[in-house]
Design a protein around this motif. Structure first.
Motif, PDB file in Angstrom:
ATOM      1  N   ASP A 274      34.251  33.870  39.240  1.00 22.68           N
ATOM      2  CA  ASP A 274      34.668  34.639  40.407  1.00 22.68           C
ATOM      3  C   ASP A 274      35.049  36.028  39.926  1.00 22.68           C
ATOM      4  N   THR A 275      35.230  36.944  40.856  1.00 27.84           N
ATOM      5  CA  THR A 275      35.735  38.249  40.452  1.00 27.84           C
ATOM      6  C   THR A 275      37.193  38.118  40.023  1.00 27.84           C
ATOM      7  N   ILE A 276      37.603  38.974  39.120  1.00 29.42           N
ATOM      8  CA  ILE A 276      39.008  39.133  38.773  1.00 29.42           C
ATOM      9  C   ILE A 276      39.411  40.532  39.220  1.00 29.42           C
ATOM     10  N   ILE A 277      40.353  40.606  40.147  1.00 29.13           N
ATOM     11  CA  ILE A 277      40.768  41.902  40.668  1.00 29.13           C
ATOM     12  C   ILE A 277      41.557  42.645  39.597  1.00 29.13           C
ATOM     13  N   PRO A 278      41.089  43.821  39.194  1.00 27.08           N
ATOM     14  CA  PRO A 278      41.809  44.581  38.179  1.00 27.08           C
ATOM     15  C   PRO A 278      42.940  45.393  38.802  1.00 27.08           C
ATOM     16  N   PRO A 279      43.916  45.807  38.003  1.00 23.87           N
ATOM     17  CA  PRO A 279      44.956  46.708  38.528  1.00 23.87           C
ATOM     18  C   PRO A 279      44.381  48.095  38.771  1.00 23.87           C
ATOM     19  N   GLY A 280      45.099  48.903  39.520  1.00 28.96           N
ATOM     20  CA  GLY A 280      44.682  50.287  39.736  1.00 28.96           C
ATOM     21  C   GLY A 280      43.861  50.473  40.995  1.00 28.96           C
ATOM     22  N   ASN A 281      43.481  51.726  41.247  1.00 26.11           N
ATOM     23  CA  ASN A 281      42.808  52.109  42.483  1.00 26.11           C
ATOM     24  C   ASN A 281      41.303  52.276  42.349  1.00 26.11           C
ATOM     25  N   ALA A 282      40.750  51.972  41.188  1.00 23.89           N
ATOM     26  CA  ALA A 282      39.313  52.170  40.992  1.00 23.89           C
ATOM     27  C   ALA A 282      38.515  51.256  41.915  1.00 23.89           C
ATOM     28  N   PRO A 283      37.358  51.718  42.401  1.00 28.71           N
ATOM     29  CA  PRO A 283      36.505  50.841  43.218  1.00 28.71           C
ATOM     30  C   PRO A 283      36.111  49.592  42.436  1.00 28.71           C
ATOM     31  N   HIS A 284      36.042  48.480  43.123  1.00 33.15           N
ATOM     32  CA  HIS A 284      35.633  47.218  42.497  1.00 33.15           C
ATOM     33  C   HIS A 284      35.066  46.325  43.592  1.00 33.15           C
ATOM     34  N   GLY A 285      33.903  45.718  43.329  1.00 33.41           N
ATOM     35  CA  GLY A 285      33.272  44.872  44.331  1.00 33.41           C
ATOM     36  C   GLY A 285      34.152  43.738  44.803  1.00 33.41           C
ATOM     37  N   GLY A 286      35.033  43.268  43.935  1.00 36.73           N
ATOM     38  CA  GLY A 286      35.928  42.186  44.317  1.00 36.73           C
ATOM     39  C   GLY A 286      36.885  42.574  45.422  1.00 36.73           C
ATOM     40  N   LYS A 287      37.241  43.843  45.505  1.00 40.01           N
ATOM     41  CA  LYS A 287      38.166  44.282  46.552  1.00 40.01           C
ATOM     42  C   LYS A 287      37.498  44.247  47.926  1.00 40.01           C
ATOM     43  N   SER A 321      39.343  34.930  29.389  1.00 43.11           N
ATOM     44  CA  SER A 321      38.550  35.506  30.471  1.00 43.11           C
ATOM     45  C   SER A 321      37.498  36.407  29.852  1.00 43.11           C
ATOM     46  N   LEU A 322      36.260  36.189  30.238  1.00 42.44           N
ATOM     47  CA  LEU A 322      35.152  36.943  29.673  1.00 42.44           C
ATOM     48  C   LEU A 322      34.516  37.817  30.744  1.00 42.44           C
ATOM     49  N   PRO A 323      34.378  39.115  30.483  1.00 44.11           N
ATOM     50  CA  PRO A 323      33.668  39.969  31.442  1.00 44.11           C
ATOM     51  C   PRO A 323      32.172  39.706  31.367  1.00 44.11           C
ATOM     52  N   THR A 324      31.462  40.059  32.411  1.00 45.66           N
ATOM     53  CA  THR A 324      30.001  40.006  32.433  1.00 45.66           C
ATOM     54  C   THR A 324      29.502  41.358  32.933  1.00 45.66           C
ATOM     55  N   PRO A 325      28.206  41.620  32.845  1.00 38.44           N
ATOM     56  CA  PRO A 325      27.687  42.895  33.366  1.00 38.44           C
ATOM     57  C   PRO A 325      27.776  43.011  34.887  1.00 38.44           C
ATOM     58  N   THR A 326      28.189  41.957  35.559  1.00 36.27           N
ATOM     59  CA  THR A 326      28.327  41.958  37.015  1.00 36.27           C
ATOM     60  C   THR A 326      29.800  42.093  37.377  1.00 36.27           C
ATOM     61  N   THR A 327      30.109  42.004  38.664  1.00 32.11           N
ATOM     62  CA  THR A 327      31.520  42.035  39.085  1.00 32.11           C
ATOM     63  C   THR A 327      32.229  40.728  38.790  1.00 32.11           C
ATOM     64  N   ILE A 328      31.474  39.691  38.464  1.00 36.05           N
ATOM     65  CA  ILE A 328      32.056  38.374  38.186  1.00 36.05           C
ATOM     66  C   ILE A 328      32.546  38.295  36.751  1.00 36.05           C
ATOM     67  N   SER A 329      33.677  37.619  36.556  1.00 34.53           N
ATOM     68  CA  SER A 329      34.173  37.280  35.225  1.00 34.53           C
ATOM     69  C   SER A 329      34.113  35.770  35.045  1.00 34.53           C
ATOM     70  N   ILE A 330      34.068  35.339  33.792  1.00 38.10           N
ATOM     71  CA  ILE A 330      34.093  33.908  33.481  1.00 38.10           C
ATOM     72  C   ILE A 330      35.503  33.593  32.980  1.00 38.10           C
ATOM     73  N   THR A 331      36.248  32.829  33.783  1.00 42.30           N
ATOM     74  CA  THR A 331      37.601  32.454  33.427  1.00 42.30           C
ATOM     75  C   THR A 331      37.581  30.992  32.965  1.00 42.30           C
ATOM     76  N   GLU A 332      37.890  30.789  31.699  1.00 43.49           N
ATOM     77  CA  GLU A 332      37.801  29.462  31.081  1.00 43.49           C
ATOM     78  C   GLU A 332      39.166  28.803  31.043  1.00 43.49           C
ATOM     79  N   ALA A 333      39.180  27.539  31.433  1.00 38.80           N
ATOM     80  CA  ALA A 333      40.428  26.764  31.372  1.00 38.80           C
ATOM     81  C   ALA A 333      40.169  25.459  30.621  1.00 38.80           C
ATOM     82  N   VAL A 334      41.162  25.006  29.859  1.00 33.90           N
ATOM     83  CA  VAL A 334      41.103  23.751  29.122  1.00 33.90           C
ATOM     84  C   VAL A 334      42.312  22.907  29.505  1.00 33.90           C
TER      85      VAL A 334
END
Length: 336
Positions: A274-287, A321-334
């Motif tokens: 899923d997207t991970i919403i970053p801090p700050g005011n920069a444009p992001h597809g997740g917003k 949490s791993l970024p990808t070239p898309t707006t989606i990140s890979i968040t791994e849980a164990v």
């Protein structure tokens, strides 16, 4: 941050008109205009005659879209495809025609038009407008359901390869794609990790259009019908949740995650895409996507800390949490 060439007042006006462009794009995607232009430039009148629509109205819509580089109009009044318009062709590699039809259908449009009610109450107007919650409505409307799932596959195809390449699946032997739709992401995993056996897990009506066999992976991938609110297939090394948790509120997400925690093999992991919403005011597809969820669904896009809290309630812990070239990140849980 505003562009130096656009007055702040004009920016507000331009944003207010945004829905007009969406409507224009929706109309040409629905009519299949780009398919008709694949053989070369044509007039709006010629297109209208073949499509059985009003010529002057079609011309005005095409003229607007040409102004934003979707189609182009020459001095003779003939319209042709642009690089952007190519993605509206049904058979084009990476076609987004189905994606546009999905994103601009009334399921999303109507609730967004009543956003002020959502802000006032915290509740989506979807149930009031359509008579039942989003996915319940889809399940009883086969036409809208088909548009939705085809559209999701269309948009996912644009990102699946690069997301799958952003995670090392080579150490795994089994992967369950929970709510995996038509299987586009799982196909990319199977391509990159020959040792993996997959399970595509979704409702029967969705699996009916699965692309696993077409991709040549029938022997390495099982199609399993079910409901992730009840259980998920047991014993896998990894459980993928791609664009699933953002549809649901926290309580529902914890339930889904608990099912994955209970089912996974020793040493297994859950991969939330899923997207991970970053801090700050920069444009992001997740917003943008987050407010779309606000209007039509009970879910939301989340921060990394939001995921950490969900995992903890489900007996998991965020490992990375791993970024990808898309707006989606890979968040791994164990397992916690």
């Amino acid at each position: 941050m505003t562009s130096p060439t656009v007055h702040p007042a004009q920016r507000i006006v331009d944003l207010s008109f945004g829905f007009i462009l969406s409507g224009a794009l929706s109309s040409v995607a629905e009519l299949g205009v780009a398919d008709k232009l694949a053989q070369g430039p044509r007039s709006a009148a010629s297109l209208a005659e073949e499509l059985g629509v009003h010529a002057q109205s079609l011309y005005r819509v095409l003229r607007l879209l040409a102004s934003v580089e979707v189609f182009s109009e020459d001095e003779a009044g003939l319209f042709s495809l642009t690089p952007a318009a190519e993605y509206l062709r049904t058979e084009a590699p990476g076609s987004l025609r189905a994606g546009v039809r999905m994103l601009t259908q009334r399921l999303f449009w109507a609730p967004t038009g009543e956003m002020v009610d959502t802000v006032r109450t915290g509740q989506t107007p979807f149930d009031r407008i359509f008579g039942k919650p989003f996915f319940d409505y889809l399940n009883q409307d086969s036409v809208q359901s088909t548009v939705f799932h085809q559209g999701m596959s269309s948009i996912s195809d644009m990102e699946n390869g690069t997301i799958a390449a952003s995670y090392d699946f080579t150490g795994l032997s089994s992967v369950v794609d929970v709510g995996g739709g038509h299987g586009g992401f799982l196909i990319e995993v199977l391509k990159r990790a020959p040792q993996v056996r997959g399970v595509l897990f979704d409702h029967a009506q969705v699996l009916a259009d699965a692309r696993i066999a077409q991709a040549g992976f029938s022997e390495r991938c099982a199609l399993v019908e079910g409901d992730f609110f009840q259980s998920v297939p047991r014993g896998a090394d990894a459980y993928v949740l791609k664009r699933i948790l953002h549809d649901w509120n926290d309580e529902s997400c914890v339930g889904i995650l608990r099912h994955c925690r209970e089912a996974m093999a020793k040493g297994g992991r859950v991969l939330v895409l899923d997207t991970i919403i970053p801090p700050g005011n920069a444009p992001h597809g997740g917003k943008v996507l987050d407010v779309m969820m606000l209007a039509s669904l009970p879910g939301r896009e989340r921060t990394e800390e939001d995921f950490r809290k969900l995992f903890a309630q489900a007996g998991l812990k965020l490992s990375r949490s791993l970024p990808t070239p898309t707006t989606i990140s890979i968040t791994e849980a164990v397992a916690a």
